[in-house]
Design a protein around this motif. Structure first.
Motif, mmCIF file in Angstrom:
data_model
loop_
_atom_site.group_PDB
_atom_site.id
_atom_site.type_symbol
_atom_site.label_atom_id
_atom_site.label_comp_id
_atom_site.label_asym_id
_atom_site.label_seq_id
_atom_site.Cartn_x
_atom_site.Cartn_y
_atom_site.Cartn_z
ATOM 1 N N GLN A 1 0.851 -1.195 0.000
ATOM 2 C CA GLN A 1 0.000 0.000 0.000
ATOM 3 C C GLN A 1 0.880 1.236 0.000
ATOM 4 O O GLN A 1 1.801 1.363 0.807
ATOM 5 C CB GLN A 1 -0.896 0.014 1.237
ATOM 6 N N ASP B 1 1.108 7.215 0.804
ATOM 7 C CA ASP B 1 0.277 8.406 0.710
ATOM 8 C C ASP B 1 -1.182 8.072 0.398
ATOM 9 O O ASP B 1 -1.981 8.963 0.130
ATOM 10 C CB ASP B 1 0.820 9.357 -0.361
ATOM 11 N N GLU B 2 -1.537 6.784 0.429
ATOM 12 C CA GLU B 2 -2.921 6.381 0.190
ATOM 13 C C GLU B 2 -3.624 6.117 1.517
ATOM 14 O O GLU B 2 -3.061 5.504 2.419
ATOM 15 C CB GLU B 2 -2.988 5.112 -0.675
ATOM 16 N N ALA B 3 -4.862 6.562 1.610
ATOM 17 C CA ALA B 3 -5.656 6.285 2.808
ATOM 18 C C ALA B 3 -6.122 4.830 2.804
ATOM 19 O O ALA B 3 -6.333 4.238 1.744
ATOM 20 C CB ALA B 3 -6.859 7.219 2.857
ATOM 21 N N SER B 4 -6.271 4.264 3.994
ATOM 22 C CA SER B 4 -6.704 2.873 4.121
ATOM 23 C C SER B 4 -8.148 2.720 3.666
ATOM 24 O O SER B 4 -8.999 3.536 4.003
ATOM 25 C CB SER B 4 -6.564 2.409 5.568
ATOM 26 N N LYS B 5 -8.401 1.659 2.900
ATOM 27 C CA LYS B 5 -9.757 1.391 2.403
ATOM 28 C C LYS B 5 -10.408 0.207 3.117
ATOM 29 O O LYS B 5 -11.595 -0.042 2.921
ATOM 30 C CB LYS B 5 -9.722 1.131 0.893
ATOM 31 N N ALA C 1 -11.741 7.183 2.297
ATOM 32 C CA ALA C 1 -10.399 7.038 1.738
ATOM 33 C C ALA C 1 -10.268 7.790 0.424
ATOM 34 O O ALA C 1 -9.251 8.446 0.162
ATOM 35 C CB ALA C 1 -10.072 5.556 1.541
ATOM 36 N N GLY C 2 -11.297 7.737 -0.393
ATOM 37 C CA GLY C 2 -11.280 8.474 -1.649
ATOM 38 C C GLY C 2 -11.232 9.976 -1.425
ATOM 39 O O GLY C 2 -10.527 10.702 -2.143
ATOM 40 N N LEU D 1 -9.963 11.491 1.247
ATOM 41 C CA LEU D 1 -8.647 11.825 1.772
ATOM 42 C C LEU D 1 -7.603 11.830 0.661
ATOM 43 O O LEU D 1 -6.727 12.702 0.625
ATOM 44 C CB LEU D 1 -8.263 10.830 2.869
ATOM 45 N N ASP D 2 -7.685 10.855 -0.236
ATOM 46 C CA ASP D 2 -6.753 10.812 -1.363
ATOM 47 C C ASP D 2 -6.953 11.997 -2.296
ATOM 48 O O ASP D 2 -6.013 12.455 -2.954
ATOM 49 C CB ASP D 2 -6.915 9.502 -2.142
ATOM 50 N N ASP D 3 -8.178 12.507 -2.359
ATOM 51 C CA ASP D 3 -8.476 13.666 -3.196
ATOM 52 C C ASP D 3 -7.740 14.903 -2.693
ATOM 53 O O ASP D 3 -7.380 15.789 -3.480
ATOM 54 C CB ASP D 3 -9.982 13.911 -3.204
ATOM 55 N N GLY D 4 -7.507 14.960 -1.389
ATOM 56 C CA GLY D 4 -6.714 16.045 -0.831
ATOM 57 C C GLY D 4 -7.469 17.318 -0.543
ATOM 58 O O GLY D 4 -6.877 18.297 -0.074
#
Length: 348
Positions: A235, A238-242, A307-308, A310-313
């Protein structure tokens, strides 16, 4: 004769059993049975090949706050289920729904309205308690290893039972037990393959038959376990946990780390930052744990969606829109924070 349950839990009981409804050739099984006793409300459905029972505890046995419900059992016709499910989707999940059988109808009463469904109060239904008790008390057959044939079309009906289920097979011709959280079901083994041939004449009817048929294909390598044979993709940091399990681990780790850093902090700003991080992580964990207990499928959806985001920022934009949707004034919060920072700078 009535029982009260929130709209979310009632909708979930229906969703977990609706795939097991029989067809209209057997009217008694063409629907979902709502069965209430003094402690639980059950939703039960069966098509003769599978049976599923989900339950919700509406009354604690030792509770003194409310009177227990009077037992009743009524079948909601399959033709009425779309209207009921759509009605439940129009209201907040925490709204209480009182279910009352009376005058040939099953009445669902909520703060925002009422829905009445015509039923047959004398409709018979299968003895689901006896059936499932029989499956749970099955003793394993002796002799050949248990190797039942299960229809794959029927297996698909368990997709809404739970995120994870346990299964128990005790014999080739005995029902397979399926167990989830507040869920119990069974599937009958099949004697006929999809191509119409009987499984009794299937050349792969035993484990020895399978090993013999596949020996030449599988003998070129050693026997190993999937855990050592199949790599797990790393993983990205920098990716959030899904996955819920990963989020739970991250939150609890954050609580412990924040507590440790809190004792070692040397400034009031650092102490406040670590305290806030720890409290926020613990609060998020408790909320996620409660949500997962109430509805594992919805909890998984929320974790994936979060998670999506958070990844979007752009979580500040998400928070701004959420605050406005909740009736707050985020601009006022922004202005108040800026004013507070200006006062601190002036005082310094």
């Amino acid at each position: 004769m009535s029982v009260t349950i929130n709209s979310h839990q009632l909708g979930r009981l229906i969703a977990r059993t609706v795939d097991h409804i029989g067809d209209d050739l057997i009217p008694a099984l063409y629907g979902i049975r709502l069965d209430a006793d003094t402690e639980y409300l059950y939703a039960v459905a069966t098509d003769r090949f599978t049976i599923a029972a989900a339950r919700y505890r509406h009354h604690e046995p030792d509770s003194e706050n409310t009177a227990p419900a009077v037992p009743f059992a009524r079948t909601i016709p399959a033709t009425a289920l779309p209207a009921l499910r759509e009605w439940l989707r129009t209201m907040p999940g925490h709204d209480p729904v009182t279910v009352t059988p009376a005058d040939g109808r099953l009445r669902f009463t909520a703060p925002t309205g009422e829905l009445a469904i015509t039923i047959d109060p004398d409709a018979e239904f299968a003895d689901w308690r006896g059936l499932l008790r029989g499956v749970t008390e099955q003793t394993p057959t002796t002799g050949e290893p248990v190797f039942p044939a299960l229809g794959t079309r029927l297996q698909a009906r368990w997709k809404s039972a739970d995120g994870v289920v346990r299964v128990r097979a005790t014999g080739d011709h005995q029902p397979v037990l399926v167990v989830g959280e507040e869920f119990l079901g069974a599937q009958m083994p099949t004697r006929t393959r999809r191509d119409g041939f009987s499984t009794d004449t299937d050349t792969l009817a035993t484990l020895d038959d399978v090993r013999t048929a596949w020996q030449d294909s599988l003998s070129t390598g050693p026997a190993i376990t999937p855990q050592t044979a199949l790599p797990t993709p790393p993983q990205a940091r920098d990716e959030a946990s899904k996955a819920i399990s990963e989020v739970v681990e991250d939150l609890l780790k954050q609580v412990l780390h924040s507590t440790q850093h809190l004792t070692a902090a040397d400034t009031s700003e650092a102490i406040a930052a670590h305290a806030t991080a720890g409290v926020t992580a613990w609060t998020a964990y408790r909320y996620l744990d409660a949500l997962h207990t109430a509805d594992p499928h919805f909890a998984a959806t929320v974790v994936a969606e979060t998670a999506g985001q958070l990844d979007d920022g752009a979580i500040s934009e998400w928070a701004w829109d959420a605050a406005r949707a909740a009736g707050h004034d985020p601009q006022q919060w922004h202005d108040a924070l800026q004013e507070s920072q200006t006062r601190k700078q002036t005082a310094a």
